[in-house]
Design a protein around this motif. Sequence first.
Motif: not given
Length: 420
Positions: A145-171
């Motif tokens: 469960q930890f593996n799943m929760d940590s992955f899903l909850s980190s997608i948004l902040s991880f994708m913020k590393k993209i400088p612009d035109h970021r994808p949405k609603d991936l989680e």
Amino acid sequence: MERNVWFSLGAEQMQSESPRVLLVEPFYGGSHKQLIDLLQENINGCSVFTLPAKKWHWRARTAALYFSQTIPACPTYRVLFSSSVLNLCELVALRPDLAHLKKVLYFHENQLIYPVRKDQDRDFQYGYNQVLSCLVSDVVVFNSQFNMDSFLSSILSFMKKIPDHRPKDLEQLIRPKCVVLNYPVQFPDVSRLLPKHKLVCQQVKHCPDEPPPSCSKEFLSEEENPDQSVSEHRNDQKPVPEEDHMKPLHIVWPHRWEHDKNPELFFSTLLKLKEKQLDFQVSVLGETFTDVPEVFAEARRLLNCHILNWGFLPSKEDYIRVLCQADVVVSTAKHEFFGVAMLEAVHCGCYPLCPKALVYPEIFPAEYLYSTPEQLFKHLQGLCRRPNIARGHIVKVDTSSFTWVSLKQRFETLLASTGP
């Protein structure tokens, strides 16, 4: 060299049966290898394609292209199973004939929170590849469960590393595909290797009735003062044979010799025990790699008189024998998505001490968890003074729930051509 097996069937099946399940593993070693081997041996109609467990970063980058050229076309395939090391998105794009299969992606770890020394050292591409693989998968499986929760909850902040035109609603796109299915551990029969006091406790543990007075249910208490970390003996303390009673506490640390396992905390705790002139013995096991942290050489020098075993034991039986001889197993990990080594040690009768974080609260009751380095020290200090508390304790972890016997039906459903 790579391992390509057209199909592998159960003993009762004819070898001529057409392959139905395609097992692909770019990093065929360790727990990844054990899982593929287990599925191949127990699931009918498997075809296996692997690459050796070397140069992980290159496997993650290039394995999809390699497999796209080496996996033959086969009209009977219905399911594709792979670990998340594979860039599944690339493979099915290069091989459209595989795109229609039920695609199952298994996460032993996730690259969104895998620890690095500095965040700027994190290679964005590895986590990004895992997200893409999830998007093209039909089922995304996590070992905890930890593996799943940590992955899903980190997608948004991880994708913020993209400088612009970021994808949405991936989680939101990935979450409905996700399930938790624990890694199936292959526990050996250790009855012939266990000392007498562990054998008695193992027998009591698997008895459905209330433990008799001859077995202890003692555990450590965080509320006690630093000089009395272990609860008082009760009438149900199991008598330990005289030859074991006189032995110092044997502490084992069976983890990879890398910084993410936090050996610095483990060794600093042992040195504090030494400063207190407490008697203990230690076995430091686990695999070593190219860059061994410097703390190991220093610890070996400073703890020399306490060391029983030092270094990787290539023989599985020798490794299990040490676990059976040990009293306490300690984790100081800064990352752990499942923790096979800790479960193996508990199966061998060791009293576990783990961080109150990561995957551990899913598996271990609160009495085995510590929140601070000081709590870890107090626990070990108490057990050094009264090692029979650990030796007479019945660990409250049911390792049988993590075996293939318990998990087989769920894996069979997972690799069926229909259903989740």
